[in-house]
Design a protein around this motif. Sequence first.
Motif, mmCIF file in Angstrom:
data_model
loop_
_atom_site.group_PDB
_atom_site.id
_atom_site.type_symbol
_atom_site.label_atom_id
_atom_site.label_comp_id
_atom_site.label_asym_id
_atom_site.label_seq_id
_atom_site.Cartn_x
_atom_site.Cartn_y
_atom_site.Cartn_z
ATOM 1 N N ARG A 47 -15.566 6.606 -9.373
ATOM 2 C CA ARG A 47 -15.133 5.244 -9.676
ATOM 3 C C ARG A 47 -14.198 5.298 -10.867
ATOM 4 O O ARG A 47 -14.551 5.802 -11.933
ATOM 5 C CB ARG A 47 -16.343 4.368 -9.983
ATOM 6 N N GLY A 48 -12.997 4.798 -10.696
ATOM 7 C CA GLY A 48 -12.012 4.804 -11.757
ATOM 8 C C GLY A 48 -12.254 3.704 -12.776
ATOM 9 O O GLY A 48 -13.116 2.853 -12.616
ATOM 10 N N GLU A 49 -11.478 3.734 -13.852
ATOM 11 C CA GLU A 49 -11.604 2.753 -14.920
ATOM 12 C C GLU A 49 -11.399 1.324 -14.420
ATOM 13 O O GLU A 49 -11.986 0.392 -14.943
ATOM 14 C CB GLU A 49 -10.589 3.056 -16.019
ATOM 15 N N ASN A 50 -10.544 1.147 -13.430
ATOM 16 C CA ASN A 50 -10.252 -0.193 -12.918
ATOM 17 C C ASN A 50 -11.196 -0.608 -11.790
ATOM 18 O O ASN A 50 -10.993 -1.643 -11.170
ATOM 19 C CB ASN A 50 -8.803 -0.285 -12.444
ATOM 20 N N GLY A 51 -12.218 0.208 -11.515
ATOM 21 C CA GLY A 51 -13.197 -0.131 -10.496
ATOM 22 C C GLY A 51 -12.850 0.386 -9.106
ATOM 23 O O GLY A 51 -13.641 0.264 -8.194
ATOM 24 N N MET A 52 -11.666 0.985 -8.966
ATOM 25 C CA MET A 52 -11.267 1.529 -7.673
ATOM 26 C C MET A 52 -11.999 2.852 -7.421
ATOM 27 O O MET A 52 -12.351 3.554 -8.356
ATOM 28 C CB MET A 52 -9.752 1.774 -7.638
ATOM 29 N N ASN A 53 -12.204 3.164 -6.171
ATOM 30 C CA ASN A 53 -12.841 4.418 -5.794
ATOM 31 C C ASN A 53 -11.793 5.430 -5.381
ATOM 32 O O ASN A 53 -10.896 5.114 -4.611
ATOM 33 C CB ASN A 53 -13.830 4.187 -4.649
ATOM 34 N N TRP A 54 -11.904 6.628 -5.881
ATOM 35 C CA TRP A 54 -10.946 7.689 -5.631
ATOM 36 C C TRP A 54 -11.634 8.921 -5.096
ATOM 37 O O TRP A 54 -12.731 9.258 -5.524
ATOM 38 C CB TRP A 54 -10.216 8.070 -6.906
ATOM 39 N N SER A 59 -23.471 1.491 -14.072
ATOM 40 C CA SER A 59 -22.253 2.198 -13.677
ATOM 41 C C SER A 59 -22.417 3.718 -13.690
ATOM 42 O O SER A 59 -21.787 4.398 -12.880
ATOM 43 C CB SER A 59 -21.075 1.784 -14.551
#
Length: 52
Positions: A39-46, A25
């Motif tokens: 990559r955010g904590e929830n796996g989403m890309n921002w 990661s």
Amino acid sequence: MTVNERLSAAGLMDAFEAARTTGDSEHINVILRQVGLRRGENGMNWSLNAQD
């Protein structure tokens, strides 16, 4: 532009897939930052440039 399109345009798709396959990661985040994402904590890309 999608994440895959960004990675492909930057020539980073293979590196991203290798990091994803091994679950590295930290390396995934390094690669995503190179194309303006994180990559955010929830796996989403921002987008790094997006305003909250």
